[in-house]
Enzyme design. Structure first.
Site, mmCIF file in Angstrom:
data_model
loop_
_atom_site.group_PDB
_atom_site.id
_atom_site.type_symbol
_atom_site.label_atom_id
_atom_site.label_comp_id
_atom_site.label_asym_id
_atom_site.label_seq_id
_atom_site.Cartn_x
_atom_site.Cartn_y
_atom_site.Cartn_z
ATOM 1 N N SER A 144 79.768 97.674 101.506
ATOM 2 C CA SER A 144 80.077 99.118 101.428
ATOM 3 C C SER A 144 79.335 99.730 100.261
ATOM 4 C CB SER A 144 81.582 99.317 101.204
ATOM 5 O OG SER A 144 81.862 100.671 100.923
ATOM 6 N N TYR A 157 89.522 98.225 96.443
ATOM 7 C CA TYR A 157 88.508 97.994 97.484
ATOM 8 C C TYR A 157 87.118 97.715 96.890
ATOM 9 C CZ TYR A 157 85.921 99.330 101.827
ATOM 10 O OH TYR A 157 85.096 99.386 102.928
HETATM 11 P P1 NAD Z 1 87.838 99.840 111.910
HETATM 12 O O1 NAD Z 1 89.228 99.814 111.365
HETATM 13 O O2 NAD Z 1 87.460 100.909 112.872
HETATM 14 O O3 NAD Z 1 87.500 98.412 112.538
HETATM 15 C C1 NAD Z 1 87.807 97.241 111.857
HETATM 16 C C2 NAD Z 1 88.179 96.154 112.852
HETATM 17 O O4 NAD Z 1 88.441 94.969 112.083
HETATM 18 C C3 NAD Z 1 89.441 96.465 113.657
HETATM 19 O O5 NAD Z 1 89.240 96.173 115.020
HETATM 20 C C4 NAD Z 1 90.501 95.557 113.041
HETATM 21 O O6 NAD Z 1 91.491 95.122 113.970
HETATM 22 C C5 NAD Z 1 89.649 94.393 112.540
HETATM 23 N N1 NAD Z 1 90.289 93.685 111.441
HETATM 24 C C6 NAD Z 1 90.817 94.231 110.316
HETATM 25 N N2 NAD Z 1 91.355 93.279 109.544
HETATM 26 C C7 NAD Z 1 91.156 92.102 110.195
HETATM 27 C C8 NAD Z 1 91.496 90.768 109.904
HETATM 28 N N3 NAD Z 1 92.183 90.449 108.796
HETATM 29 N N4 NAD Z 1 91.130 89.806 110.768
HETATM 30 C C9 NAD Z 1 90.479 90.113 111.913
HETATM 31 N N5 NAD Z 1 90.149 91.378 112.252
HETATM 32 C C10 NAD Z 1 90.484 92.358 111.401
HETATM 33 O O7 NAD Z 1 86.884 99.871 110.608
HETATM 34 P P2 NAD Z 1 85.341 100.250 110.399
HETATM 35 O O8 NAD Z 1 85.308 101.575 109.738
HETATM 36 O O9 NAD Z 1 84.570 100.023 111.647
HETATM 37 O O10 NAD Z 1 84.961 99.184 109.290
HETATM 38 C C11 NAD Z 1 84.275 97.980 109.590
HETATM 39 C C12 NAD Z 1 83.731 97.401 108.301
HETATM 40 O O11 NAD Z 1 82.834 98.324 107.690
HETATM 41 C C13 NAD Z 1 84.775 97.080 107.247
HETATM 42 O O12 NAD Z 1 84.426 95.884 106.594
HETATM 43 C C14 NAD Z 1 84.680 98.249 106.282
HETATM 44 O O13 NAD Z 1 85.092 97.884 104.987
HETATM 45 C C15 NAD Z 1 83.194 98.523 106.339
HETATM 46 N N6 NAD Z 1 82.829 99.888 105.954
HETATM 47 C C16 NAD Z 1 83.232 100.966 106.682
HETATM 48 C C17 NAD Z 1 82.833 102.247 106.284
HETATM 49 C C18 NAD Z 1 83.239 103.480 107.039
HETATM 50 O O14 NAD Z 1 83.045 104.583 106.503
HETATM 51 N N7 NAD Z 1 83.759 103.381 108.236
HETATM 52 C C19 NAD Z 1 82.049 102.406 105.147
HETATM 53 C C20 NAD Z 1 81.656 101.279 104.429
HETATM 54 C C21 NAD Z 1 82.050 100.027 104.853
#
Ligand code: NAD
Length: 259
Positions: A144, A157
């Protein structure tokens, strides 16, 4: 036309939603067979069925919480049974844990570090033996912008995401001479279900959405597919000399010192 992941086998965690789902869709279109791991069993089952029908690739759903090391070992064994091997591992499962440091509960600290950092290590350590035996493997961790810059109010985080970038660099060096590359991607704000949930929790979601877009040099929030294309490149042989590094995908926002 040659597909960019023709014949490759990829395991993607957090594949049931958001960025992980977008990566799965793109990888299937580019010729990979997939193992899709998520703790949300219904979401990943339905998604795997739909993707298999739409893209005509093998899509094996796996149900696990990445914090459960024994279950992760079982799931990776299942994936190797089904697909033959794992060439590519995408670690995308993650959670936002944003708290006031003074009132942070131990359980929140543990959950943040366990899912976002230890869980990634569980998955890499489950994939490594077979990758090392093959002398081939590409790992991409979804870190991130919080792993580079600090946004007040988001503790702990950023601690986990800084750690994840450290894990990436460390393991990238550790196994480079044995055919394994480890890189990470650091997205800025990307409009996913997790981001939508966060916006909905703000006092004025519409105003916050506009404020977030205005903070970005291009005046718009990122899309999951824009992260997926970077993951595709890093996970492919096109990136075979790229290792132990991190790619920021934030529209340039983190380069601004002050507006
Ligand atoms: P999201 O919540 O839409 O999807 C995350 C998925 O991971 C979900 O399907 C959830 O069920 C699964 N998950 C969560 N915890 C879990 C666990 N302990 N074991 C197995 N599965 C698990 O989130 P997103 O926004 O698509 O984020 C995905 C990744 O990208 C994350 O690592 C997040 O930190 C990172 N990220 C997201 C953003 C953003 O703005 N969306 C920015 C930077 C980083």
């Amino acid at each position: 036309m040659t597909l960019r992941l023709e014949g490759k086998k990829a395991l993607i965690t957090g594949a049931g939603s958001g960025i992980g789902g977008a990566i799965a869709e793109l990888f299937a279109r580019e010729g990979a067979d997939l193992a899709l791991l998520d703790m949300d069993a219904d979401a990943v089952d339905q998604f795997a069925l739909k993707l298999e029908a739409d893209a005509g690739r093998r899509c094996v759903p796996l149900h696990a919480d990445v914090t459960d090391a024994a279950r992760i070992q079982d799931c990776f064994a299942q994936a190797i049974d089904a697909l033959g091997r794992i060439d590519i591992l995408i670690n995308c499962a993650g959670v936002n844990v944003f708290r006031d440091p003074l009132t942070l509960q131990a359980a929140d600290w543990d959950r943040c570090l366990d899912v976002n950092l230890r869980g990634v290590w569980h998955c890499i350590s489950a994939a490594l033996p077979s990758m090392l035996a093959a002398g081939y493997g590409h790992v991409v961790n979804i870190a991130s912008v919080h792993g580079h810059k600090i946004i007040p109010g988001s503790f702990p985080y950023p601690v986990a995401k800084h750690g994840l970038i450290g894990l990436t660099r460390s393991l990238g060096i550790e196994y480079a001479s044995r055919g394994i590359r480890v890189n990470s991607i650091s997205p800025g704000l990307i409009m996913t279900p997790a981001a939508e949930r966060w916006l909905a929790s703000c006092p004025d979601p519409a105003a916050e959405r506009q404020r977030q877009a205005d903070l970005l040099p291009g005046k718009r929030i990122g899309e999951p597919s824009e992260v997926a294309y970077a993951a595709l490149f890093l996970a492919s042989d096109e990136a075979r000399f790229i290792n132990a590094t991190d790619l920021l995908i934030d529209g340039g926002r983190s380069q601004i010192y002050h507006d």
